[in-house]
Design an enzyme around this catalytic site. Structure first.
Site, PDB file in Angstrom:
ATOM      1  N   ILE A   7     -11.007  -7.171 -11.883  1.00 26.26           N
ATOM      2  CA  ILE A   7     -12.221  -6.458 -11.456  1.00 26.26           C
ATOM      3  C   ILE A   7     -13.418  -7.074 -12.170  1.00 26.26           C
ATOM      4  O   ILE A   7     -13.409  -7.203 -13.399  1.00 26.26           O
ATOM      5  CB  ILE A   7     -12.092  -4.946 -11.802  1.00 26.26           C
ATOM      6  CG1 ILE A   7     -10.910  -4.330 -11.048  1.00 26.26           C
ATOM      7  CG2 ILE A   7     -13.375  -4.198 -11.481  1.00 26.26           C
ATOM      8  CD1 ILE A   7     -11.020  -4.367  -9.548  1.00 26.26           C
ATOM      9  N   GLY A  34       0.799  -1.237   0.000  1.00 22.22           N
ATOM     10  CA  GLY A  34       0.000   0.000   0.000  1.00 22.22           C
ATOM     11  C   GLY A  34       0.822   1.273   0.000  1.00 22.22           C
ATOM     12  O   GLY A  34       0.330   2.326   0.417  1.00 22.22           O
ATOM     13  N   HIS A  84       0.333   0.282 -13.577  1.00 25.54           N
ATOM     14  CA  HIS A  84       1.071  -0.928 -13.925  1.00 25.54           C
ATOM     15  C   HIS A  84       2.551  -0.578 -13.948  1.00 25.54           C
ATOM     16  O   HIS A  84       2.937   0.429 -14.549  1.00 25.54           O
ATOM     17  CB  HIS A  84       0.612  -1.446 -15.295  1.00 25.54           C
ATOM     18  CG  HIS A  84       1.227  -2.761 -15.618  1.00 25.54           C
ATOM     19  ND1 HIS A  84       0.780  -3.948 -15.062  1.00 25.54           N
ATOM     20  CD2 HIS A  84       2.284  -3.087 -16.389  1.00 25.54           C
ATOM     21  CE1 HIS A  84       1.538  -4.946 -15.504  1.00 25.54           C
ATOM     22  NE2 HIS A  84       2.455  -4.448 -16.304  1.00 25.54           N
TER      23      HIS A  84
END
Ligand code: GAR
Length: 192
Positions: free
Chosen positions: A90, A14, A106
């Site tokens: 997703i 994160g 990416h």
């Protein structure tokens, strides 16, 4: 004026998510309202807690249809979704609900080194193995296929023959942190 509401999806450390928490902390038009993760041990949870941002953990089963996730996003009145090291595909239904409103980052110059299985260190190892002289980052909208949505932004970095996959990762991550919140901010502001 009501602020645009962003939710961050992350599966790991994160560090990109934290750049968003910092960047939008006192932003007049945009706020981060929640974090979703598929990994109950993800570092992003501790980072979200530190910034007082609520998080939701849903295992892989929930991501297959996306229905429960969509329900919560609607309850939270989320306008945009930011994928920051999110490793699952997703669901189609979610992509349709949030068409051109889901961003992904990416860690390579798409369309090279993208697709299923190309995430995190796998990408940098593949770049190294291919003997590339440059790499970089790509920010794009998400569609139903891994890494194939419309490209919004790319930036390159030069690689030395002596760079290891870890060195490449460090160079690219630095570029990600510098650019991702700013590029998303510009795109979201266009919608206001
Ligand atoms: C980042 O390098 C991001 O580009 C990559 O995962 C890392 C997450 O780092 N994403 C992908 O590989 C998606 N295919 P972080 O958790 O420290 O932000």
């Amino acid at each position: 004026m009501t602020k645009k509401r962003l939710s961050i999806f992350a599966s790991g450390s994160g560090s990109n998510a934290e750049k968003f928490f910092e960047h939008f902390k006192n932003h007049p038009q945009i706020e981060i309202v929640s974090v979703f993760t598929n990994n109950k041990s993800a570092g992003v949870i501790e980072r979200a807690d530190r910034f007082g941002i609520q998080h939701h953990v849903y295992n892989r089963t929930y991501w297959e249809t996306g229905e429960q996730i969509i329900k919560i996003l609607k309850e939270e009145e989320v306008d945009f979704i930011v994928l920051a090291g999110f490793m699952l595909l997703i669901p189609e239904k979610l992509v349709k609900e949030f068409s051109d409103k889901i961003f992904n980052i990416h860690p390579a110059l798409l369309p090279k080194f993208g697709g299923q299985g190309m995430y995190g260190s796998n990408v940098h190892k593949a770049v190294k193995a291919a003997g590339e002289t440059e790499s970089g980052l790509t920010i794009h909208f998400v569609n139903e296929h891994y890494d194939e949505g419309k490209i919004i932004f790319q930036e390159k970095c030069q690689l030395e023959p002596t760079d290891s996959a870890e060195d490449i990762a460090t160079k690219v991550l630095k570029l990600e942190h510098k650019n991702y919140p700013k590029v998303v901010e510009q795109e979201v502001l266009k919608s206001i």
